[in-house]
Design a protein around this motif. Structure first.
Motif, PDB file in Angstrom:
ATOM      1  N   ALA A   1       5.731  -1.816   1.350  1.00 10.36           N
ATOM      2  CA  ALA A   1       5.838  -1.801  -0.083  1.00 10.36           C
ATOM      3  C   ALA A   1       6.237  -0.286  -0.401  1.00 10.36           C
ATOM      4  O   ALA A   1       7.427   0.074  -1.263  1.00 10.36           O
ATOM      5  CB  ALA A   1       4.830  -2.274  -0.784  1.00 10.36           C
ATOM      6  N   ILE A   2       5.621   0.513   0.126  1.00 12.41           N
ATOM      7  CA  ILE A   2       5.916   2.003  -0.169  1.00 12.41           C
ATOM      8  C   ILE A   2       7.136   2.483   0.565  1.00 12.41           C
ATOM      9  O   ILE A   2       8.063   3.146  -0.354  1.00 12.41           O
ATOM     10  CB  ILE A   2       4.791   2.847   0.635  1.00 12.41           C
ATOM     11  CG1 ILE A   2       3.210   2.562   0.044  1.00 12.41           C
ATOM     12  CG2 ILE A   2       4.858   4.308   0.470  1.00 12.41           C
ATOM     13  CD1 ILE A   2       2.051   3.021   0.319  1.00 12.41           C
ATOM     14  N   LEU A   3       7.605   2.076   1.641  1.00 13.70           N
ATOM     15  CA  LEU A   3       8.804   2.401   2.207  1.00 13.70           C
ATOM     16  C   LEU A   3       9.951   1.942   1.398  1.00 13.70           C
ATOM     17  O   LEU A   3      10.969   2.244   1.338  1.00 13.70           O
ATOM     18  CB  LEU A   3       8.810   2.217   3.774  1.00 13.70           C
ATOM     19  CG  LEU A   3       8.079   2.686   4.641  1.00 13.70           C
ATOM     20  CD1 LEU A   3       8.018   2.352   6.230  1.00 13.70           C
ATOM     21  CD2 LEU A   3       8.633   4.221   4.869  1.00 13.70           C
ATOM     22  N   ARG A   4       9.821   0.508   0.873  1.00 14.51           N
ATOM     23  CA  ARG A   4      10.849   0.001   0.329  1.00 14.51           C
ATOM     24  C   ARG A   4      11.196   0.774  -0.991  1.00 14.51           C
ATOM     25  O   ARG A   4      12.232   0.923  -1.328  1.00 14.51           O
ATOM     26  CB  ARG A   4      10.566  -1.474   0.005  1.00 14.51           C
ATOM     27  CG  ARG A   4      11.659  -2.295  -0.586  1.00 14.51           C
ATOM     28  CD  ARG A   4      11.424  -3.908  -0.669  1.00 14.51           C
ATOM     29  NE  ARG A   4       9.993  -4.040  -1.112  1.00 14.51           N
ATOM     30  CZ  ARG A   4       8.886  -4.430  -0.289  1.00 14.51           C
ATOM     31  NH1 ARG A   4       9.121  -4.589   0.654  1.00 14.51           N
ATOM     32  NH2 ARG A   4       8.008  -4.828  -1.203  1.00 14.51           N
ATOM     33  N   ASN A   5      10.196   1.324  -1.676  1.00 16.11           N
ATOM     34  CA  ASN A   5      10.289   1.723  -2.913  1.00 16.11           C
ATOM     35  C   ASN A   5      10.677   3.477  -2.697  1.00 16.11           C
ATOM     36  O   ASN A   5      11.581   3.889  -3.424  1.00 16.11           O
ATOM     37  CB  ASN A   5       9.018   1.936  -3.773  1.00 16.11           C
ATOM     38  CG  ASN A   5       8.917   0.649  -4.370  1.00 16.11           C
ATOM     39  OD1 ASN A   5       9.355   0.413  -5.475  1.00 16.11           O
ATOM     40  ND2 ASN A   5       8.071  -0.203  -3.919  1.00 16.11           N
ATOM     41  N   VAL A   6      10.304   3.891  -1.622  1.00 15.71           N
ATOM     42  CA  VAL A   6      11.039   5.357  -1.297  1.00 15.71           C
ATOM     43  C   VAL A   6      12.354   4.981  -1.080  1.00 15.71           C
ATOM     44  O   VAL A   6      13.287   6.156  -1.184  1.00 15.71           O
ATOM     45  CB  VAL A   6      10.311   6.041   0.076  1.00 15.71           C
ATOM     46  CG1 VAL A   6      11.103   7.083   0.663  1.00 15.71           C
ATOM     47  CG2 VAL A   6       8.794   6.299  -0.388  1.00 15.71           C
ATOM     48  N   PHE A   7      12.878   4.092  -0.260  1.00 16.77           N
ATOM     49  CA  PHE A   7      14.342   4.009  -0.017  1.00 16.77           C
ATOM     50  C   PHE A   7      15.362   3.858  -1.292  1.00 16.77           C
ATOM     51  O   PHE A   7      16.223   4.372  -1.290  1.00 16.77           O
ATOM     52  CB  PHE A   7      14.647   2.693   1.035  1.00 16.77           C
ATOM     53  CG  PHE A   7      15.959   2.395   1.233  1.00 16.77           C
ATOM     54  CD1 PHE A   7      16.726   3.044   1.820  1.00 16.77           C
ATOM     55  CD2 PHE A   7      16.386   1.137   0.441  1.00 16.77           C
ATOM     56  CE1 PHE A   7      18.037   2.762   2.150  1.00 16.77           C
ATOM     57  CE2 PHE A   7      17.808   0.852   0.584  1.00 16.77           C
ATOM     58  CZ  PHE A   7      18.774   1.795   1.531  1.00 16.77           C
TER      59      PHE A   7
ATOM     60  N   LEU B   1      11.564  13.137  -0.318  1.00 18.96           N
ATOM     61  CA  LEU B   1      11.798  11.594  -0.141  1.00 18.96           C
ATOM     62  C   LEU B   1      11.847  11.327   1.360  1.00 18.96           C
ATOM     63  O   LEU B   1      11.277  10.471   2.048  1.00 18.96           O
ATOM     64  CB  LEU B   1      12.507  10.923  -0.947  1.00 18.96           C
ATOM     65  CG  LEU B   1      12.283  10.795  -2.303  1.00 18.96           C
ATOM     66  CD1 LEU B   1      13.471  10.359  -3.386  1.00 18.96           C
ATOM     67  CD2 LEU B   1      10.871   9.771  -2.555  1.00 18.96           C
ATOM     68  N   ALA B   2      12.715  12.290   2.072  1.00 18.24           N
ATOM     69  CA  ALA B   2      12.739  12.053   3.470  1.00 18.24           C
ATOM     70  C   ALA B   2      11.675  12.383   4.103  1.00 18.24           C
ATOM     71  O   ALA B   2      11.272  11.441   5.088  1.00 18.24           O
ATOM     72  CB  ALA B   2      14.133  13.042   3.917  1.00 18.24           C
ATOM     73  N   VAL B   3      10.853  13.308   3.908  1.00 18.45           N
ATOM     74  CA  VAL B   3       9.567  13.761   4.453  1.00 18.45           C
ATOM     75  C   VAL B   3       8.774  12.514   4.422  1.00 18.45           C
ATOM     76  O   VAL B   3       8.013  11.993   5.187  1.00 18.45           O
ATOM     77  CB  VAL B   3       9.123  14.971   4.285  1.00 18.45           C
ATOM     78  CG1 VAL B   3       7.802  15.104   4.638  1.00 18.45           C
ATOM     79  CG2 VAL B   3       9.659  15.995   4.321  1.00 18.45           C
ATOM     80  N   ALA B   4       8.660  11.940   2.989  1.00 14.31           N
ATOM     81  CA  ALA B   4       7.760  10.816   2.894  1.00 14.31           C
ATOM     82  C   ALA B   4       8.120   9.583   3.712  1.00 14.31           C
ATOM     83  O   ALA B   4       7.248   8.723   4.128  1.00 14.31           O
ATOM     84  CB  ALA B   4       7.826  10.337   1.234  1.00 14.31           C
ATOM     85  N   GLU B   5       9.424   9.199   3.675  1.00 19.00           N
ATOM     86  CA  GLU B   5       9.897   8.308   4.749  1.00 19.00           C
ATOM     87  C   GLU B   5       9.577   8.177   6.039  1.00 19.00           C
ATOM     88  O   GLU B   5       9.117   7.421   6.725  1.00 19.00           O
ATOM     89  CB  GLU B   5      11.624   8.127   4.333  1.00 19.00           C
ATOM     90  CG  GLU B   5      11.890   6.720   5.135  1.00 19.00           C
ATOM     91  CD  GLU B   5      13.477   6.504   4.842  1.00 19.00           C
ATOM     92  OE1 GLU B   5      14.098   5.744   4.720  1.00 19.00           O
ATOM     93  OE2 GLU B   5      14.260   7.843   4.967  1.00 19.00           O
ATOM     94  N   LYS B   6       9.747   9.485   6.592  1.00 14.06           N
ATOM     95  CA  LYS B   6       9.569   9.710   7.971  1.00 14.06           C
ATOM     96  C   LYS B   6       8.085   9.589   8.172  1.00 14.06           C
ATOM     97  O   LYS B   6       7.574   8.968   8.995  1.00 14.06           O
ATOM     98  CB  LYS B   6       9.803  11.243   8.238  1.00 14.06           C
ATOM     99  CG  LYS B   6       9.743  11.795   9.828  1.00 14.06           C
ATOM    100  CD  LYS B   6      10.176  13.240  10.235  1.00 14.06           C
ATOM    101  CE  LYS B   6      10.037  13.311  11.577  1.00 14.06           C
ATOM    102  NZ  LYS B   6      10.355  14.753  11.710  1.00 14.06           N
ATOM    103  N   ALA B   7       7.288  10.002   7.544  1.00 13.28           N
ATOM    104  CA  ALA B   7       5.750   9.942   7.654  1.00 13.28           C
ATOM    105  C   ALA B   7       5.533   8.434   7.387  1.00 13.28           C
ATOM    106  O   ALA B   7       4.385   7.905   8.240  1.00 13.28           O
ATOM    107  CB  ALA B   7       4.770  10.670   6.432  1.00 13.28           C
ATOM    108  N   GLY B   8       5.937   7.750   6.513  1.00 14.29           N
ATOM    109  CA  GLY B   8       5.772   6.248   6.306  1.00 14.29           C
ATOM    110  C   GLY B   8       6.057   5.436   7.787  1.00 14.29           C
ATOM    111  O   GLY B   8       5.264   4.645   7.890  1.00 14.29           O
TER     112      GLY B   8
END
Length: 274
Positions: free
Chosen positions: A67-73, A90-97
């Motif tokens: 759910a988190i990654l979907r909303n980051v995208f 957002l790119a850093v958050a996606e990589k961590a996710g």
């Protein structure tokens, strides 16, 4: 000897007709295999409990991360082109996710052993491939000894390769100044008298032995626990994943060690039918 032995000692007094002590009957029984079987059973029960916990947490965590990654995208594709700072964040958050999702998949593997896609496999090429993993620095000499009539096994080749890589990596780290790793593969028959927590039958036994610092006796029972490590530099799931994979192949993985001298991992995999 290496690893020692468990012995049970009993003594009974012998009296004559007048109740005078005239001697004693003493027995000394080697119960090493019985103790090892008890330890294996305890370890299996402990791993099952840990696996149930890890699997439950990992499944829930994986759902939340999706759910988190979907909303980051969605946020990434909605960011104005000129807002570079937000885009980078957002790119850093996606990589961590994504990294967190990888860890949850590893935890699920620990819990369930993965889903092996098995086929009849000759282990010799896999073992030769592992032999080539030794680094140049420090100098590691991998000595391979394979039974020319080694039985085939029905396994997931990728998963067994992963197990061998984890164990060889541990062996390399145990010898920071270099040394030798002995890999031996041969055929074995498991019988009821062996008191092992696997069914009787034909197996292929792989032994990987380093000549490094060894493992302290009090750590041997914990070595396959998730995130247990004696290394300060890193903590991981490598041996826990290896244990789960071998268990899911109806096999067995054991460790023996003598501190300051060696550590050896022994893997039993059921031989293919026919």
């Amino acid at each position: 000897g290496e690893g020692g032995r468990w012995l049970r000692f009993t003594a009974a007094a012998i009296h004559d007709a007048e109740r005078r002590l005239v001697g004693a009957l003493e027995t000394l029984e080697n119960i090493t295999e019985q103790k090892r079987a008890e330890e294996e059973l305890h370890k299996t029960q402990k791993m099952e409990s840990l696996s149930a916990l890890a699997g439950g947490i990992a499944q829930d965590f994986n759902t939340l991360l999706s759910a988190i990654l979907r909303n980051v995208f969605l946020a990434k594709i909605s960011v104005p082109d000129e807002d570079k700072m937000l885009e980078e964040g957002l790119a850093v958050a996606e990589k961590a996710g994504l990294r967190a999702k990888e860890l949850t998949h590893l935890l699920i593997t620990v819990a369930k052993g993965g889903y092996p896609v098995r086929k009849v496999t000759d282990l010799k090429p896999l073992l030769q491939e592992v032999q080539g993993l030794a680094p140049g620095e420090p100098a590691i000499d991998v000595r391979l000894d394979v039974d020319p009539d080694l039985w085939q096994v029905e396994v997931d080749e990728g998963q067994i390769r992963q197990v061998l890589r984890h164990i060889v990596q541990n062996a390399v780290e145990a010898m920071p100044r270099g040394g030798a790793i002995d890999i031996r593969a041969g055929n074995a028959i498991v019988e009821a008298t062996d008191r092992l927590p696997i069914r009787e039958g034909r197996y292929v036994k792989i032994s990987i032995r380093d000549h490094g610092r060894g493992i302290r006796e009090e750590h041997l029972s914990k070595i396959f626990d998730p995130y247990f490590t004696t290394k300060e530099a890193r903590r991981g799931l490598g041996l826990a994943v290896s244990y789960a994979i071998v268990r899911n192949h109806e096999g067995l993985i054991r460790v023996e060690s003598r501190e300051g001298h060696f550590a050896a991992f022994h893997i039993l995999l059921p031989a293919a039918e026919g």
